[in-house]
Scaffold this motif. Structure first.
Motif, mmCIF file in Angstrom:
data_model
loop_
_atom_site.group_PDB
_atom_site.id
_atom_site.type_symbol
_atom_site.label_atom_id
_atom_site.label_comp_id
_atom_site.label_asym_id
_atom_site.label_seq_id
_atom_site.Cartn_x
_atom_site.Cartn_y
_atom_site.Cartn_z
ATOM 1 N N MET A 1 -13.247 14.985 -7.931
ATOM 2 C CA MET A 1 -12.208 14.089 -7.371
ATOM 3 C C MET A 1 -12.435 13.939 -5.869
ATOM 4 O O MET A 1 -12.660 14.934 -5.175
ATOM 5 C CB MET A 1 -10.812 14.672 -7.632
ATOM 6 N N PRO A 2 -12.392 12.721 -5.341
ATOM 7 C CA PRO A 2 -12.627 12.519 -3.904
ATOM 8 C C PRO A 2 -11.603 13.267 -3.060
ATOM 9 O O PRO A 2 -10.433 13.372 -3.424
ATOM 10 C CB PRO A 2 -12.474 11.003 -3.725
ATOM 11 N N SER A 3 -12.063 13.807 -1.936
ATOM 12 C CA SER A 3 -11.182 14.519 -1.018
ATOM 13 C C SER A 3 -10.554 13.521 -0.053
ATOM 14 O O SER A 3 -11.259 12.841 0.703
ATOM 15 C CB SER A 3 -11.980 15.576 -0.251
ATOM 16 N N THR A 4 -9.220 13.432 -0.065
ATOM 17 C CA THR A 4 -8.496 12.504 0.801
ATOM 18 C C THR A 4 -7.735 13.297 1.864
ATOM 19 O O THR A 4 -7.025 14.247 1.541
ATOM 20 C CB THR A 4 -7.510 11.639 -0.012
ATOM 21 N N VAL A 5 -7.894 12.878 3.117
ATOM 22 C CA VAL A 5 -7.285 13.580 4.237
ATOM 23 C C VAL A 5 -6.457 12.590 5.059
ATOM 24 O O VAL A 5 -6.911 11.464 5.334
ATOM 25 C CB VAL A 5 -8.350 14.246 5.144
ATOM 26 N N ILE A 6 -5.260 12.997 5.458
ATOM 27 C CA ILE A 6 -4.386 12.182 6.308
ATOM 28 C C ILE A 6 -4.539 12.621 7.756
ATOM 29 O O ILE A 6 -4.500 13.817 8.060
ATOM 30 C CB ILE A 6 -2.914 12.308 5.857
ATOM 31 N N LEU A 7 -4.715 11.663 8.625
ATOM 32 C CA LEU A 7 -4.731 11.892 10.072
ATOM 33 C C LEU A 7 -3.452 11.273 10.638
ATOM 34 O O LEU A 7 -3.315 10.052 10.692
ATOM 35 C CB LEU A 7 -5.964 11.251 10.707
ATOM 36 N N TRP A 8 -2.517 12.110 11.029
ATOM 37 C CA TRP A 8 -1.228 11.625 11.544
ATOM 38 C C TRP A 8 -1.354 11.440 13.052
ATOM 39 O O TRP A 8 -1.468 12.397 13.811
ATOM 40 C CB TRP A 8 -0.121 12.619 11.203
ATOM 41 N N LEU A 9 -1.332 10.193 13.486
ATOM 42 C CA LEU A 9 -1.513 9.846 14.890
ATOM 43 C C LEU A 9 -0.169 9.619 15.565
ATOM 44 O O LEU A 9 0.733 9.022 14.979
ATOM 45 C CB LEU A 9 -2.380 8.591 15.010
ATOM 46 N N ARG A 10 -0.068 10.074 16.823
ATOM 47 C CA ARG A 10 1.170 9.884 17.577
ATOM 48 C C ARG A 10 0.831 9.416 18.991
ATOM 49 O O ARG A 10 0.619 8.226 19.207
ATOM 50 C CB ARG A 10 1.999 11.191 17.617
ATOM 51 N N ARG A 11 0.715 10.367 19.938
ATOM 52 C CA ARG A 11 0.301 10.015 21.301
ATOM 53 C C ARG A 11 -1.130 10.498 21.534
ATOM 54 O O ARG A 11 -1.448 11.154 22.520
ATOM 55 C CB ARG A 11 1.283 10.595 22.325
ATOM 56 N N ASP A 12 -1.986 10.143 20.595
ATOM 57 C CA ASP A 12 -3.407 10.496 20.651
ATOM 58 C C ASP A 12 -4.214 9.309 20.115
ATOM 59 O O ASP A 12 -5.065 9.442 19.237
ATOM 60 C CB ASP A 12 -3.677 11.748 19.815
ATOM 61 N N LEU A 13 -3.927 8.118 20.667
ATOM 62 C CA LEU A 13 -4.385 6.864 20.079
ATOM 63 C C LEU A 13 -5.799 6.528 20.559
ATOM 64 O O LEU A 13 -6.037 5.541 21.250
ATOM 65 C CB LEU A 13 -3.390 5.751 20.406
ATOM 66 N N ARG A 14 -6.750 7.364 20.129
ATOM 67 C CA ARG A 14 -8.150 7.186 20.523
ATOM 68 C C ARG A 14 -9.053 7.810 19.462
ATOM 69 O O ARG A 14 -8.613 8.619 18.628
ATOM 70 C CB ARG A 14 -8.414 7.846 21.877
ATOM 71 N N ARG A 30 -12.246 10.258 1.819
ATOM 72 C CA ARG A 30 -11.371 9.142 2.173
ATOM 73 C C ARG A 30 -10.438 9.602 3.293
ATOM 74 O O ARG A 30 -9.829 10.663 3.197
ATOM 75 C CB ARG A 30 -10.559 8.665 0.961
ATOM 76 N N LEU A 31 -10.348 8.785 4.322
ATOM 77 C CA LEU A 31 -9.532 9.127 5.490
ATOM 78 C C LEU A 31 -8.379 8.142 5.629
ATOM 79 O O LEU A 31 -8.591 6.916 5.588
ATOM 80 C CB LEU A 31 -10.392 9.114 6.758
ATOM 81 N N VAL A 32 -7.176 8.671 5.855
ATOM 82 C CA VAL A 32 -5.999 7.826 6.024
ATOM 83 C C VAL A 32 -5.432 8.052 7.426
ATOM 84 O O VAL A 32 -4.620 8.965 7.639
ATOM 85 C CB VAL A 32 -4.916 8.149 4.973
ATOM 86 N N PRO A 33 -5.840 7.255 8.407
ATOM 87 C CA PRO A 33 -5.200 7.340 9.727
ATOM 88 C C PRO A 33 -3.853 6.632 9.672
ATOM 89 O O PRO A 33 -3.776 5.448 9.338
ATOM 90 C CB PRO A 33 -6.181 6.596 10.644
ATOM 91 N N ARG A 86 5.360 10.403 1.047
ATOM 92 C CA ARG A 86 5.090 9.200 0.242
ATOM 93 C C ARG A 86 3.595 8.893 0.221
ATOM 94 O O ARG A 86 3.028 8.562 -0.837
ATOM 95 C CB ARG A 86 5.866 8.012 0.812
ATOM 96 N N ILE A 87 2.952 9.000 1.377
ATOM 97 C CA ILE A 87 1.519 8.703 1.457
ATOM 98 C C ILE A 87 0.709 9.752 0.702
ATOM 99 O O ILE A 87 -0.292 9.434 0.041
ATOM 100 C CB ILE A 87 1.088 8.603 2.932
ATOM 101 N N VAL A 88 1.144 11.009 0.762
ATOM 102 C CA VAL A 88 0.485 12.058 -0.019
ATOM 103 C C VAL A 88 0.574 11.741 -1.503
ATOM 104 O O VAL A 88 -0.427 11.822 -2.248
ATOM 105 C CB VAL A 88 1.120 13.435 0.275
ATOM 106 N N ALA A 89 1.746 11.350 -1.964
ATOM 107 C CA ALA A 89 1.929 11.041 -3.384
ATOM 108 C C ALA A 89 1.091 9.841 -3.809
ATOM 109 O O ALA A 89 0.553 9.808 -4.924
ATOM 110 C CB ALA A 89 3.408 10.782 -3.671
ATOM 111 N N THR A 90 0.957 8.860 -2.916
ATOM 112 C CA THR A 90 0.211 7.641 -3.242
ATOM 113 C C THR A 90 -1.291 7.884 -3.266
ATOM 114 O O THR A 90 -2.021 7.303 -4.090
ATOM 115 C CB THR A 90 0.538 6.538 -2.218
ATOM 116 N N THR A 91 -1.776 8.743 -2.370
ATOM 117 C CA THR A 91 -3.228 8.904 -2.191
ATOM 118 C C THR A 91 -3.792 10.162 -2.819
ATOM 119 O O THR A 91 -5.007 10.269 -2.993
ATOM 120 C CB THR A 91 -3.562 8.951 -0.695
ATOM 121 N N GLY A 92 -2.942 11.130 -3.133
ATOM 122 C CA GLY A 92 -3.452 12.400 -3.620
ATOM 123 C C GLY A 92 -4.069 13.253 -2.526
ATOM 124 O O GLY A 92 -4.872 14.154 -2.802
ATOM 125 N N ALA A 93 -3.712 12.995 -1.281
ATOM 126 C CA ALA A 93 -4.259 13.756 -0.155
ATOM 127 C C ALA A 93 -3.886 15.232 -0.285
ATOM 128 O O ALA A 93 -2.798 15.575 -0.755
ATOM 129 C CB ALA A 93 -3.734 13.199 1.160
#
Length: 481
Positions: A1-14, A30-33, A86-93
C-alpha cells in the motif's frame, strides 16, 4: 500500500530549509501539503487585515512552487484537528509532520492536536523551521531563561557555526488525485474594499521574492546597514521581516548566505544585521518562557503605572491616523497605514510618543500594529512594545523618552521622509519641517499652511508631557520599594 504523508503548513510557507518537508519525504509515496485556515484557534491574536493580505499572496506563491515540482497545495478551512482527521480518513495517511510555532495559543493548540492524532494511531512529528535555536536550548549557567539580550546573543553567537540549512527538494511525490482543495479566494483574505493599493505597490509575498530580496541586500547594501538602518528616508534595512514571519525564508538560510558572501557573521560589516536576527531570536525565546508578556508587562511593577484617562480615545485615534501634529510621528503612522510597514527607528519614536508623551497603554499600540503590519509577529511585537514602554526584558530605561523633533533632525535632516508621508508640509524649509508650529506666520503663509487647518497643532506639549510621564513613572519606582 502506498505510504501517504501529510505536511501541515502554517508559517513555514517555503520549500527551502523546511525540516518538516524533508522529514515527510522519507519513505513517502504520496505527499499532501495542506494549509488549514483556522484563525479562531489563534484568538485572541487572530491575524490582522494586513497579515491576511500577505497570507493570500504567500499561499498562492507556494502553490505555484509546489505545482512546478509535481504537487499542489491543499487548502482547507475549519477546526484544524477536525480537518486533519478528515484528510487522514480520505487519504489513508499514516504520518503527519509540521514545523513548530512558539506563541502561547498555538503552542497549546498544537500540543492538543499532537496528542489527539497520536491517540488515533498516527505518527506525528514536529520540527524547527523558524529559529536558529530552540528556546529551550539557550539558557543561563543556572538553566534559567535569559532576560538580557547581550548575554543571550553571546551564547547564541558561539554556536552559529553549527547552523546549517536544508536544501529545497528537486521533485516531490504527487498528492492523491481525489483530493479537492478549497479555492484560495474562498478564504476571504483579500479586502472587499480595495484599501490595499499601497501594499500591492510595496510588496511581493512569496519565497522567490524573499530569496531575491536577501541576495540583493547581502550582496552590497548590508555594508552600510549599521548607519543607514537609522535613516527612514533611505532603503537601509533588509525589509525581510514579513518574509521571515510567514516563513518564506528562514534564519538559517539567511545566516548561510551571510557566511557565503562575507565570511564571519559576527564581524563587520554584517555583525549589526546578524545581531538583528538575534533580536528576533530573543523575542521568541521570551514569548516561549514568559507567555503572559503578550498582554502583561514582564516587570510586574509596571502594572501600577497610571495611564491617561482624560481624552484617551481622542488621543489614540489621532495617533492611529497620523494626526498628532508631530511630523515624524505622523509620517510613520501614515507609512504604516499605506504600506503595512514602518521603518524601525520610527517605530521606536511612535511607540515612545504613545506610551510616554500620550501616556496610553502599550497594549493599545501593540494591537494597532498587530492589525496594520504585514510583519505582525506576536513575539517581536510584544518585545518591541515592552522595550519602548520600559516594562520588558532588556527594556529602555523608563526615563528614556524619545524627542521626536530631535530624532527627526538627526535621522531625517532634510525632512525627506516627513515630506513624503506628510506632503502638506513639503514646502517648509528644513529648519521647521520637524516643528512646523514654530515657523513664522509669514513663512507658513508662503508655504500654504495654516496650523490647525492644513496640518494639526500638536495634541500635546512635548516638554510638559515628558515631565508628566516621568512623574507617572515615579509611581512604578515606588511600587518596587
Amino acid at each position: 500500500m502506498p505510504s501517504t504523508v501529510i505536511l501541515w503548513l502554517r508559517r513555514d510557507l517555503r520549500l527551502d530549509d523546511n525540516p518538516a518537508l524533508q522529514a515527510a519525504l522519507v519513505d513517502c509515496d504520496r505527499l499532501v501539503p495542506v494549509y488549514v485556515h483556522d484563525p479562531d484557534s489563534e484568538a485572541p491574536w487572530t491575524p490582522g487585515a494586513a497579515s491576511q493580505w500577505w497570507l493570500h499572496g504567500s499561499l498562492a506563491s507556494l502553490d505555484g512552487a509546489l505545482r512546478i515540482l509535481g504537487n499542489r497545495l491543499l487548502i482547507a478551512r475549519g477546526d484544524s484537528l477536525a480537518e486533519l482527521r478528515r484528510i487522514v480518513a480520505t487519504t489513508g495517511a499514516t504520518r503527519i509532520h509540521w514545523n513548530r510555532l512558539y506563541d502561547p495559543t498555538t503552542r497549546e493548540r498544537d500540543g492538543r492536536i499532537k496528542q489527539a492524532l497520536r491517540a488515533d494511531g498516527l505518527r506525528v512529528d514536529s520540527h524547527n523551521a523558524s529559529l536558529l535555536f530552540e528556546p529551550w536550548e539557550i539558557a543561563t549557567g543556572n538553566g534559567e531563561p535569559y532576560r538580557v539580550f547581550t548575554a543571550f546573543w553571546r551564547r547564541c553567537a558561539a554556536r552559529l557555526s553549527d547552523v546549517t540549512p536544508l536544501p529545497a527538494p528537486a521533485a516531490l511525490p504527487p498528492p492523491p488525485e481525489s483530493l479537492v482543495s478549497l479555492p484560495l479566494e474562498r478564504l476571504g483574505l483579500q479586502p472587499s474594499i480595495p484599501w490595499d493599493a499601497g501594499l500591492r505597490e510595496t510588496w511581493t509575498p512569496g519565497e522567490t521574492s524573499a530569496l531575491e530580496l536577501a541576495r540583493t541586500f547581502l550582496q552590497d547594501r548590508v555594508r552600510g546597514y549599521a548607519t543607514e538602518r537609522d535613516l527612514p528616508a533611505q532603503t537601509g534595512t533588509s525589509e525581510l521581516s514579513p518574509h521571515l514571519h510567514f516563513g518564506e525564508i528562514g534564519p538559517r538560510r539567511i545566516l548561510t548566505m551571510v557566511k557565503e558572501r562575507w565570511g564571519d557573521p559576527t564581524a563587520d560589516p554584517v555583525e549589526p544585521f546578524v545581531r538583528e536576527i538575534g533580536w528576533r531570536e530573543f523575542a521568541h525565546h521570551l514569548i516561549y518562557h514568559y507567555p503572559h508578556t503578550t498582554d502583561e508587562p514582564l516587570d510586574p511593577r509596571f502594572a501600577a503605572l497610571p495611564w491617561r484617562e482624560e481624552d484617551a480615545e481622542r488621543m489614540l485615534l489621532a495617533w492611529q491616523r497620523g494626526e498628532t501634529g508631530i511630523p515624524l510621528v505622523d509620517a510613520g503612522m501614515r507609512q504604516l497605514w499605506h504600506t503595512g510597514w514602518m521603518h524601525n527607528r520610527v517605530r521606536m519614536v511612535v511607540a515612545s510618543f504613545l506610551t510616554k508623551n500620550l501616556r496610553l497603554p502599550w497594549q493599545a499600540g501593540a494591537r494597532w500594529f498587530w492589525d496594520t503590519l504585514v510583519d505582525a509577529d506576536l513575539a517581536a511585537n510584544s518585545l518591541g512594545w515592552q522595550w519602548s514602554a520600559g516594562c520588558g526584558a532588556d527594556a529602555a530605561p523608563y526615563f528614556r523618552i524619545f524627542n521626536p523633533i530631535l530624532q527627526g533632525e538627526r535621522f531625517d535632516k532634510s525632512g525627506a521622509y516627513v515630506r513624503r508621508w506628510c506632503p502638506e508640509l513639503a514646502r517648509l524649509p528644513d529648519r521647521y519641517i520637524h516643528q512646523p508650529w514654530t515657523a513664522p506666520t509669514a513663512l507658513l503663509d508662503h508655504a500654504g499652511i495654516r496650523i490647525g487647518r492644513d496640518y494639526p497643532a500638536p495634541i500635546v506639549d512635548l516638554k510638559a508631557s515628558r515631565e508628566a510621564a516621568l512623574a507617572a513613572y515615579e509611581v512604578v519606582k515606588s511600587a518596587g520599594r
